[in-house]
Design an enzyme around this catalytic site. Structure first.
Site, PDB file in Angstrom:
ATOM      1  N   GLU A   1       0.586  -0.926  -0.191  1.00  0.00           N
ATOM      2  CA  GLU A   1      -0.613   0.393  -0.158  1.00  0.00           C
ATOM      3  C   GLU A   1       1.416   1.573   0.020  1.00  0.00           C
ATOM      4  OE1 GLU A   1      -4.370  -1.611   1.769  1.00  0.00           O
ATOM      5  OE2 GLU A   1      -2.671  -0.546   3.628  1.00  0.00           O
TER       6      GLU A   1
ATOM      7  N   GLU B   1      -6.389  -6.894  -1.816  1.00  0.00           N
ATOM      8  CA  GLU B   1      -7.312  -6.334  -0.920  1.00  0.00           C
ATOM      9  C   GLU B   1      -7.731  -6.455  -0.805  1.00  0.00           C
ATOM     10  OE1 GLU B   1      -5.017  -4.682   2.424  1.00  0.00           O
ATOM     11  OE2 GLU B   1      -3.473  -5.840   2.464  1.00  0.00           O
TER      12      GLU B   1
END
Length: 478
Positions: A316, A418
Site C-alpha cells: 500500500e 486486498e
C-alpha cells in the site's frame, strides 16, 4: 469543591461518605461510558464514515479533493434518514471550501479549521490544499458515535528523473488468481486453532484449495521480533516463518505471492516506518540495504525450491515507503527505492511477476497520479494491485470505474490485492476488467478477521462452502 456541593449530615462520617460518593460517581461514569460505546443494533447510528477521493494532493493552493461523510450503523450500512449534528476538525495546510447536501453550516469558532454541520444521512465536502508540505487530517465527531477521520499527504512536484533508461515490457499473468492472504495462520495454529470442513479436520490451505483458492499471499517484515516490531520475541512473519509457510504453499500445489513490507511493523498509507536495522543510514545506504535484503530473502526462498510466483515491492505504497526517505513527497527517492526492490527480485528470479500495490480501490485520480509519476520515472513492473475496502475506498461502482480506467491507460494488468466485504461483487468486478487486463483477487486474512471464511471455532462456513466455489466456477481456468 465536593464538600461545598454535597453536605454530609453526620460529621464523623464525612470521610467515609465522601469515599462512597466518589466510588458511586466513578461507577456511574464508567457505566455511562460503557453504555455510550456498547455495540448498537443494526439501523441505529454507530459511526461517522469518511471516504476521501484523494489522499495525496498537490500543495499548489489549487488542488481539491472530494470527501464523503456518511452516517453508518454497526454493520456498515448507510442510514439515509439519520439527522446528526457533526463537528468537523481540520489540521494541516488546507481548508474546507464547500459543503454540499448538509444545509446551512456554521464555523465553531469562525475559522477554516472547525465546522459544525447537520448531516442528513450523508454529505459531501470539498477540501483545498494550501501551498506548504504537510499532513492534513480531517476528523468528524458526533456525540455517542465513533469518530471518522482521514489523512491526506501533500506533495510539491518537480522534474522527474528516470531510474533506468532500459525499456521494459510488462510480463503477463496467464492464469486467473483466486487468492488469500493468510499470514496469520502460524499465529492461529500456535494458539491451538484447528480448521475443519463438514466435520473433517484438515490443513487450512488444503481446505481452501478444495474450495477454489489457488494462490496464497504472505507478508514479510524485516525484523518483527524486535521490541517495536510486529511480533516481539516470537517473530511471526519473519524470513524463517515465511520459508516454512512457503513450503506448505508449494506442497499444497498452490502459487505464492510475497508481500515485502520493508519495515519491522505494519506498512500502510498511515505508516511506512524504516526498519530499525536501517536507522541512521543515508539514502544511498538505504537503497543498498533494501536491495541486499530483497536479494537475500528471494535467494533463501529460491534455494529451498519456493521462489515466489509474484512479489509486491512494498505494501500500500501510495504514500510512499521506508519513510522519510521514500515518502510520497520525495517522488524521485520513492521511485529509486522501488527500483532497488525490483532489481533485487529480478536478480534472483527474473520470471517472477512484480506488483505495485496501492490502497486506492475507488480513488481514480490519485491512482493515476501515483502511476503516472512512476511511469515518468520509468519504474518497471507488471501488475497494478489495489486495496478495496468500501469504508475507505468508495462504492463498487467506484472500484469498477477505476479498474477499467487503469486497464485502458497503462500496459499493466490490474487486480484487487486486498478486500474482505462484498465478496461476489468485488470478484465480479476484478475478473471482468476490460482489455484482457483482469488477473483476479486476494482476500485479506479470511481465517480470522471481518467476514471470515471459517467461523471462530475454525469450521468452514457458507462463504467457503458456497460463495467461493461459485466464484471459482465462474472465473478460474480448469
Amino acid at each position: 469543591m465536593l464538600h461545598n456541593m454535597y453536605t454530609i449530615p453526620f460529621p464523623g462520617l464525612k470521610r467515609c461518605g465522601l469515599l462512597v460518593f466518589l466510588m458511586l460517581f466513578a461507577a456511574g461514569t464508567l457505566q455511562a461510558q460503557q453504555n455510550r460505546w456498547k455495540p448498537k443494533p443494526p439501523g441505529v447510528p454507530s459511526e461517522i464514515q469518511i471516504t476521501p477521493y484523494k489522499t495525496t494532493m498537490i500543495a499548489n493552493g489549487k488542488d481539491e479533493a472530494l470527501i464523503n461523510v456518511k452516517i453508518i450503523d454497526s454493520k456498515g450500512d448507510s442510514l439515509a434518514n439519520a439527522q446528526i449534528p457533526v463537528v468537523l476538525h481540520l489540521s494541516g495546510d488546507a481548508k474546507i471550501v464547500n459543503i454540499m447536501d448538509a444545509g446551512d453550516f456554521a464555523a465553531i469558532p469562525h475559522t477554516d479549521t472547525s465546522w459544525q454541520i447537520n448531516v442528513h444521512g450523508s454529505c459531501r465536502l470539498i477540501l483545498r490544499a494550501g501551498t506548504t508540505l504537510s499532513k492534513i487530517k480531517l476528523e468528524a465527531k458526533a456525540d455517542s458515535l465513533y469518530t471518522g477521520s482521514t489523512e491526506i499527504h501533500t506533495v510539491q512536484l518537480g522534474i522527474a528523473h528516470v531510474v533506468t533508461r532500459d525499456k521494459y515490457k510488462p510480463k503477463k499473468v496467464t492464469d486467473k488468481i483466486l487468492g488469500a492472504d493468510i499470514s496469520f495462520l502460524p499465529q492461529l495454529e500456535s494458539r491451538g486453532m484447528k480448521f475443519s470442513d463438514k466435520g473433517v479436520q484438515g490443513d487450512a490451505m488444503e481446505i481452501m484449495k478444495a474450495h477454489g483458492f489457488n494462490y496464497i499471499r504472505l507478508r514479510i517484515f524485516v525484523d518483527p521480533a524486535q521490541p517495536k516490531g510486529y511480533s516481539p520475541v516470537k517473530g511471526f512473519c519473519d524470513l524463517e516463518h515465511t520459508k516454512q509457510m512457503a513450503k506448505r504453499i508449494k506442497a499444497a500445489g498452490m502459487k505464492f505471492l510475497l508481500d515485502f513490507h520493508y519495515s519491522d511493523y505494519w506498512a500502510d498509507p498511515q505508516q511506512q516506518n524504516k526498519p530499525a536495522a536501517w536507522a541512521g543510514e543515508d539514502f544511498p545506504a538505504v537503497k543498498t540495504s533494501l536491495y541486499n535484503y530483497t536479494v537475500d530473502v528471494m535467494q533463501q526462498l529460491k534455494d529451498q525450491g519456493t521462489a515466489p510466483d509474484m512479489v509486491q515491492v512494498g505494501n500500500e505504497i501510495n504514500h510512499g515507503m521506508v519513510w522519510p526517505d521514500g515518502a510520497i513527497g520525495s517522488l524521485d527517492s520513492l521511485a529509486q527505492l522501488i527500483y532497488e526492490g525490483v532489481k533485487g527480485v529480478q536478480k534472483v528470479s527474473p520470471n517472477t511477476i512484480i506488483m505495485l500495490h496501492i490502497a486506492l480501490g475507488g480513488q481514480n485520480a490519485e491512482a493515476r497520479f501515483f502511476l503516472d509519476n512512476m511511469k515518468e520515472r520509468n519504474v518497471p513492473f507488471d501488475v497494478i494491485g489495489l486495496s478495496y475496502y468500501p469504508k475507505w475506498h468508495g462504492t463498487p461502482a467506484d472500484l469498477k470505474y477505476n479498474m477499467a480506467d487503469l486497464a485502458k491507460r497503462y500496459p499493466q494488468q490490474v487486480m484487487v490485492a486486498e478486500y474482505s466485504q462484498l465478496k461476489r461483487e468485488v470478484n465480479d468486478i476484478a475478473f471482468n476488467v476490460p482489455n484482457g487486463k483482469a488477473v483476479g483477487s486476494f482476500i485479506w486474512e479470511p481465517l480470522s478477521t471481518w467476514e471470515g471464511i471459517f467461523d471462530k471455532d475454525g469450521k468452514a462456513n457458507d462463504y467457503l462452502d458456497v460463495v467461493y466455489p461459485e466464484i471459482a466456477g465462474k472465473y478460474l481456468n480448469h
